[in-house]
Design a protein around this motif. Structure first.
Motif, PDB file in Angstrom:
ATOM      1  N   ILE A  39       0.852  -1.182   0.000  1.00 57.70           N
ATOM      2  CA  ILE A  39       0.000   0.000   0.000  1.00 57.70           C
ATOM      3  C   ILE A  39       0.889   1.234   0.000  1.00 57.70           C
ATOM      4  CG2 ILE A  39      -1.995  -1.035   1.110  1.00 57.70           C
ATOM      5  CD1 ILE A  39      -1.117   0.122   3.749  1.00 57.70           C
ATOM      6  N   ALA A  40       0.344   2.325  -0.512  1.00 59.01           N
ATOM      7  CA  ALA A  40       1.042   3.608  -0.544  1.00 59.01           C
ATOM      8  C   ALA A  40       0.138   4.665   0.064  1.00 59.01           C
ATOM      9  CB  ALA A  40       1.419   3.985  -1.975  1.00 59.01           C
ATOM     10  N   GLY A  45      -1.262  17.909   0.966  1.00 54.76           N
ATOM     11  CA  GLY A  45      -0.787  18.978   0.109  1.00 54.76           C
ATOM     12  C   GLY A  45       0.000  18.530  -1.096  1.00 54.76           C
ATOM     13  N   THR A  46       0.066  17.206  -1.362  1.00 57.85           N
ATOM     14  CA  THR A  46       0.790  16.722  -2.530  1.00 57.85           C
ATOM     15  C   THR A  46      -0.013  15.635  -3.227  1.00 57.85           C
ATOM     16  OG1 THR A  46       2.842  15.703  -3.344  1.00 57.85           O
ATOM     17  CG2 THR A  46       2.051  14.994  -1.199  1.00 57.85           C
ATOM     18  N   THR A  47       0.212  15.495  -4.518  1.00 57.76           N
ATOM     19  CA  THR A  47      -0.411  14.418  -5.286  1.00 57.76           C
ATOM     20  C   THR A  47       0.637  13.438  -5.791  1.00 57.76           C
ATOM     21  OG1 THR A  47      -0.292  15.757  -7.304  1.00 57.76           O
ATOM     22  CG2 THR A  47      -2.325  15.881  -6.008  1.00 57.76           C
ATOM     23  N   SER A  48       1.867  13.591  -5.339  1.00 59.66           N
ATOM     24  CA  SER A  48       2.963  12.730  -5.779  1.00 59.66           C
ATOM     25  C   SER A  48       3.238  11.646  -4.751  1.00 59.66           C
ATOM     26  CB  SER A  48       4.239  13.558  -5.995  1.00 59.66           C
ATOM     27  OG  SER A  48       5.341  12.699  -6.249  1.00 59.66           O
ATOM     28  N   PHE A  49       3.443  10.419  -5.229  1.00 59.48           N
ATOM     29  CA  PHE A  49       3.779   9.310  -4.354  1.00 59.48           C
ATOM     30  C   PHE A  49       5.292   9.152  -4.157  1.00 59.48           C
ATOM     31  CE2 PHE A  49      -0.494   8.304  -5.747  1.00 59.48           C
ATOM     32  CZ  PHE A  49      -1.090   7.838  -4.584  1.00 59.48           C
ATOM     33  N   ALA A  50       6.071  10.050  -4.714  1.00 59.55           N
ATOM     34  CA  ALA A  50       7.522   9.994  -4.527  1.00 59.55           C
ATOM     35  C   ALA A  50       7.851  10.261  -3.062  1.00 59.55           C
ATOM     36  CB  ALA A  50       8.206  11.025  -5.418  1.00 59.55           C
ATOM     37  N   HIS A  51       8.611   9.341  -2.467  1.00 61.27           N
ATOM     38  CA  HIS A  51       9.140   9.503  -1.105  1.00 61.27           C
ATOM     39  C   HIS A  51       8.063   9.494  -0.022  1.00 61.27           C
ATOM     40  CE1 HIS A  51      12.666  10.441  -3.402  1.00 61.27           C
ATOM     41  NE2 HIS A  51      12.149  11.575  -3.859  1.00 61.27           N
ATOM     42  N   THR A  52       6.864   9.015  -0.326  1.00 63.12           N
ATOM     43  CA  THR A  52       5.848   8.879   0.716  1.00 63.12           C
ATOM     44  C   THR A  52       5.906   7.469   1.302  1.00 63.12           C
ATOM     45  OG1 THR A  52       4.126   8.254  -0.881  1.00 63.12           O
ATOM     46  CG2 THR A  52       4.375  10.601  -0.377  1.00 63.12           C
ATOM     47  N   VAL A  91      -5.787   7.794   3.834  1.00 64.39           N
ATOM     48  CA  VAL A  91      -6.309   7.116   2.657  1.00 64.39           C
ATOM     49  C   VAL A  91      -5.269   6.123   2.162  1.00 64.39           C
ATOM     50  CG1 VAL A  91      -7.181   7.405   0.307  1.00 64.39           C
ATOM     51  CG2 VAL A  91      -7.659   9.158   2.030  1.00 64.39           C
ATOM     52  N   VAL A  92      -5.729   4.970   1.700  1.00 66.87           N
ATOM     53  CA  VAL A  92      -4.843   3.906   1.235  1.00 66.87           C
ATOM     54  C   VAL A  92      -4.949   3.769  -0.280  1.00 66.87           C
ATOM     55  CG1 VAL A  92      -4.528   1.393   1.227  1.00 66.87           C
ATOM     56  CG2 VAL A  92      -4.816   2.606   3.388  1.00 66.87           C
ATOM     57  N   TYR A  93      -3.787   3.644  -0.928  1.00 67.81           N
ATOM     58  CA  TYR A  93      -3.697   3.400  -2.365  1.00 67.81           C
ATOM     59  C   TYR A  93      -2.863   2.138  -2.578  1.00 67.81           C
ATOM     60  CZ  TYR A  93      -5.034   8.337  -2.407  1.00 67.81           C
ATOM     61  OH  TYR A  93      -5.679   9.537  -2.196  1.00 67.81           O
ATOM     62  N   ALA A  94      -3.007   1.521  -3.749  1.00 70.67           N
ATOM     63  CA  ALA A  94      -2.257   0.297  -4.053  1.00 70.67           C
ATOM     64  C   ALA A  94      -1.405   0.504  -5.299  1.00 70.67           C
ATOM     65  CB  ALA A  94      -3.206  -0.875  -4.261  1.00 70.67           C
TER      66      ALA A  94
END
Length: 369
Positions: A39-40, A45-52, A91-94
């Protein structure tokens, strides 16, 4: 959802029926909620998954609350949403392979989360509270998101997948009584985990506190957090990967998480929670592909099972053989010809021991290479 037909359509009912029979039902979408999958999360305040943050999924299924409501949920670790210096969206994303890259469809949102222990004035019990502070979050699945009750995983380099294990229920430990700090009623029992960082590994339970099962040999690394821990003999969900200190680690008990989240009485978790049925899983992206979108230094894929998984499987296979042969030996006195039966058993035991010894030796060599 029921369908409504008008009276005017009745004349064509036979054609509709034949057409319906000739048209196969639409296949369900692959499951985005699946034990051991990645999961990611996103920072505010961001829409980027970089470094999260990246974590792993625990068991998924349906929970029936004491007020009669039924909710589709997945359980994972609370600390996945508590990153120092950052506000993490609940919130969880895959991460899944799609359109030649990695995309991040939404899985659901955190509905319930642990309540931290209140500390006193530094007394001895404060230390116990700190090491036994609960660490769970219940994610309510979005409408249309499918769930699977099968546990498996790839490691960070894409090695695997581990053999699928159907989750059959929840290991419902009794709650500890007043003044009871630990229990050893689980000592010596096996425990395995699936996680997105290190894949599958297994070990042995040592003892448990009110919230945690403590174990040896499982080994977690960052990213495995929240991933399912289960009993390989029964398929029961035991807990969620939380903290690993070398070979020593602890697992947040799933029964405690569900009891606390929904007010389920002790001993009734399996009446309230039903694991999802086995289903096709989404094509989850391993970590090297996920972060490879943002960093050119992501590791390359390595095919085949992990060395640690090979060793665990070889040892568990030897243990299973030993248990089976021991059970057969106990039946020898009642055999029609005990001597012949004993000779046959001895021959098969020798062959099994030689074969398993070779497997374990090869697995150890690969693991230490």
């Amino acid at each position: 959802m029921s369908k409504q037909f008008s009276f005017a359509a009745l004349a064509g009912a036979s054609c509709i029926t034949l057409a319906a029979l000739a048209t196969p039902p639409a296949a369900a979408a692959p499951a985005l909620a699946a034990p051991g999958a990645p999961i990611a999360t996103l920072f505010s305040g961001t829409t980027s998954f970089a470094h999260t943050a990246r974590c792993s999924q625990g068991p998924a299924g349906v929970v029936r609350t004491p007020d009669g409501q039924a909710q589709r949920v997945m359980v994972t670790a609370a600390h996945c949403f508590e990153v120092k210096g950052e506000q993490v969206e609940p919130v969880v994303y895959a991460p899944v392979r799609a359109n030649g890259g990695v995309e991040y469809p939404r899985v659901g949102a955190v509905e319930k989360q642990r309540t931290e222990f209140a500390l006193g004035n530094g007394e001895l019990m404060d230390f116990y509270r700190i090491i036994d502070e609960p660490d769970w979050a219940v994610v309510r699945l979005d409408p249309g998101v499918e769930a699977s009750g099968t546990s498996t995983s790839l490691d960070q380099k894409g090695r695997g997948p581990s053999a699928p294990v159907a989750i059959t229920g929840v290991k419902d430990y009794r709650n500890l009584g007043p003044g009871e700090l630990i229990s050893i009623d689980n000592a010596g029992q096996p425990i395995c985990k699936d996680g997105m960082r290190t894949g599958r590994s297994c070990g042995v339970q040592l003892f448990r506190t009110q919230n945690f099962v403590w174990h040896f040999g499982v080994r977690y690394e960052s990213g495995d957090s929240g991933g399912i821990n289960y009993d390989p003999r029964t398929g029961e969900a035991i807990g969620l990967s939380i903290v690993g200190l070398g070979p020593l680690g602890n697992s947040q008990q799933v029964d405690r998480a569900l009891e606390d989240a929904y007010g389920i009485p002790d001993g009734q978790v399996n009446q309230a929670f039903t694991p999802a049925t086995p289903a096709e899983r989404a094509d989850f992206a391993p970590l090297y592909e996920d972060i490879g979108q943002f960093s050119p230094e992501a590791p390359e894929t390595v095919d085949g099972p992990q060395p640690r998984e090979m060793l665990d499987n070889a040892v568990m296979g030897a243990q299973a053989d030993a248990a089976q042969l021991s059970a057969e030996a106990a039946q020898l006195p009642s055999a029609p010809n005990p001597v012949a039966a004993a000779q046959d058993l001895a021959g098969r035991a020798d062959a099994a021991a030689r074969g398993r010894a070779g497997e374990v030796r090869a697995a150890i060599d690969e693991y230490l290479r």
